[in-house]
Design a protein around this motif. Structure first.
Motif, mmCIF file in Angstrom:
data_model
loop_
_atom_site.group_PDB
_atom_site.id
_atom_site.type_symbol
_atom_site.label_atom_id
_atom_site.label_comp_id
_atom_site.label_asym_id
_atom_site.label_seq_id
_atom_site.Cartn_x
_atom_site.Cartn_y
_atom_site.Cartn_z
ATOM 1 N N HIS A 104 0.829 -1.215 0.000
ATOM 2 C CA HIS A 104 0.000 0.000 0.000
ATOM 3 C C HIS A 104 0.866 1.270 0.000
ATOM 4 O O HIS A 104 0.622 2.207 0.750
ATOM 5 C CB HIS A 104 -0.948 0.036 1.208
ATOM 6 C CG HIS A 104 -1.904 -1.108 1.260
ATOM 7 N ND1 HIS A 104 -2.946 -1.238 0.364
ATOM 8 C CD2 HIS A 104 -1.980 -2.170 2.100
ATOM 9 C CE1 HIS A 104 -3.634 -2.343 0.659
ATOM 10 N NE2 HIS A 104 -3.055 -2.922 1.687
ATOM 11 N N GLY A 106 1.152 3.603 -2.228
ATOM 12 C CA GLY A 106 0.430 4.805 -2.648
ATOM 13 C C GLY A 106 -0.350 5.421 -1.503
ATOM 14 O O GLY A 106 -0.301 6.640 -1.288
ATOM 15 N N ARG A 107 -1.057 4.587 -0.750
ATOM 16 C CA ARG A 107 -1.835 5.082 0.389
ATOM 17 C C ARG A 107 -0.924 5.660 1.459
ATOM 18 O O ARG A 107 -1.189 6.720 2.025
ATOM 19 C CB ARG A 107 -2.677 3.937 0.965
ATOM 20 C CG ARG A 107 -3.625 4.390 2.063
ATOM 21 C CD ARG A 107 -4.369 3.241 2.654
ATOM 22 N NE ARG A 107 -3.404 2.431 3.408
ATOM 23 C CZ ARG A 107 -3.619 1.201 3.798
ATOM 24 N NH1 ARG A 107 -4.733 0.583 3.490
ATOM 25 N NH2 ARG A 107 -2.712 0.555 4.494
ATOM 26 N N ARG A 108 0.178 4.998 1.715
ATOM 27 C CA ARG A 108 1.118 5.480 2.733
ATOM 28 C C ARG A 108 1.777 6.788 2.304
ATOM 29 O O ARG A 108 1.972 7.700 3.112
ATOM 30 C CB ARG A 108 2.174 4.420 3.014
ATOM 31 C CG ARG A 108 1.621 3.212 3.722
ATOM 32 C CD ARG A 108 2.641 2.088 3.772
ATOM 33 N NE ARG A 108 2.020 0.868 4.216
ATOM 34 C CZ ARG A 108 2.378 0.208 5.308
ATOM 35 N NH1 ARG A 108 3.357 0.646 6.032
ATOM 36 N NH2 ARG A 108 1.755 -0.898 5.638
ATOM 37 N N LEU A 110 0.472 9.014 0.251
ATOM 38 C CA LEU A 110 -0.553 10.041 0.317
ATOM 39 C C LEU A 110 -0.789 10.496 1.764
ATOM 40 O O LEU A 110 -0.950 11.689 2.024
ATOM 41 C CB LEU A 110 -1.850 9.522 -0.301
ATOM 42 C CG LEU A 110 -2.896 10.563 -0.650
ATOM 43 C CD1 LEU A 110 -2.332 11.622 -1.585
ATOM 44 C CD2 LEU A 110 -4.107 9.902 -1.291
ATOM 45 N N THR A 111 -0.766 9.552 2.693
ATOM 46 C CA THR A 111 -0.903 9.917 4.109
ATOM 47 C C THR A 111 0.254 10.811 4.536
ATOM 48 O O THR A 111 0.061 11.807 5.237
ATOM 49 C CB THR A 111 -0.958 8.648 4.989
ATOM 50 O OG1 THR A 111 -2.105 7.890 4.623
ATOM 51 C CG2 THR A 111 -1.019 8.988 6.456
ATOM 52 N N SER A 168 -10.885 8.837 6.514
ATOM 53 C CA SER A 168 -11.475 9.284 5.249
ATOM 54 C C SER A 168 -10.637 10.398 4.629
ATOM 55 O O SER A 168 -10.358 11.417 5.273
ATOM 56 C CB SER A 168 -12.899 9.793 5.509
ATOM 57 O OG SER A 168 -13.375 10.514 4.406
ATOM 58 N N ARG A 169 -10.250 10.210 3.364
ATOM 59 C CA ARG A 169 -9.481 11.260 2.670
ATOM 60 C C ARG A 169 -10.316 12.529 2.506
ATOM 61 O O ARG A 169 -9.787 13.632 2.558
ATOM 62 C CB ARG A 169 -9.036 10.771 1.296
ATOM 63 C CG ARG A 169 -8.026 9.680 1.334
ATOM 64 C CD ARG A 169 -6.659 10.171 1.722
ATOM 65 N NE ARG A 169 -5.736 9.046 1.665
ATOM 66 C CZ ARG A 169 -4.786 8.844 2.542
ATOM 67 N NH1 ARG A 169 -4.607 9.682 3.523
ATOM 68 N NH2 ARG A 169 -4.005 7.798 2.450
#
Length: 193
Positions: A104, A106-108, A110-111, A168-169
């Motif tokens: 993950h 991409g998610r990390r 983005l966070t 939630s983004r």
């Protein structure tokens, strides 16, 4: 040694004594409310004496003495404590995937982007909004600058915590937008920044 310095020294000694009394009160088999109260009273007396001697500087000196005493007590307790019987916890907080779990990335990433650079930008804009509000309230420029400089790391820390907790983004974006909008309005309106 002038009387103010002697009062600060007495306050520092009382603050140190208060910490030692507190450690003794907490070290017994059972907690004694009266012993705790006496210890806190001696500690408070030390701070008051130091404040009477040299104001905030005196309080800082008494606090340093109290913290040094507390550090010595904790160091002694850590050195003399028996080793624990249990092993280290194997609980993980999803730091790394196990086995063939996806990374993950991409998610990390983005966070990280939401929390660090965007969070800092939002905090800076909020600080500018506070600076503009202070100017409109008639504050002196130096006071407004100090307010903004002190507010930015506090706002960033609070915002980062909220962003890391919020799953939630969309809601993360709202949390970023609120302080950024306040700063943007202050800049566009030409507030006293």
């Amino acid at each position: 040694m002038d009387s103010g310095a002697m009062t600060v020294a007495a306050g520092a000694a009382a603050a140190t004594g208060g910490i030692l009394l507190l450690r003794t009160a907490w070290g017994g088999e059972r907690r004694d409310a009266h012993a705790n109260g006496r210890a806190w009273a001696v500690l408070a007396l030390g701070v008051l004496l130091a404040a009477a001697g040299h104001g905030a500087w005196g309080v800082a000196m008494a606090s340093l003495a109290a913290m040094a005493a507390a550090t010595a007590c904790l160091g002694r307790a850590a050195y003399t404590a028996a080793p624990g019987r249990g092993g280290a916890s194997q609980r993980r907080a999803h730091m790394m995937p196990q086995g063939r779990e996806p990374w993950h990335l991409g998610r990390r990433t983005l966070t990280f982007l939401f929390t660090v650079p965007l969070g800092l930008i939002a905090a800076l804009l909020a600080g500018l909004a506070l600076r503009a509000a202070a100017g409109m309230a008639g504050w002196h420029d130096a006071d407004g600058n100090v307010l903004a400089l002190m507010a930015v790391p506090v706002i960033w820390a609070i915002l980062s915590t909220i962003l890391l907790i919020e799953p939630s983004r969309a809601r993360q974006s709202l949390w970023l937008a609120a302080p950024a909008l306040a700063g943007g309005v202050a800049i566009i309106s030409g507030g006293n920044i």
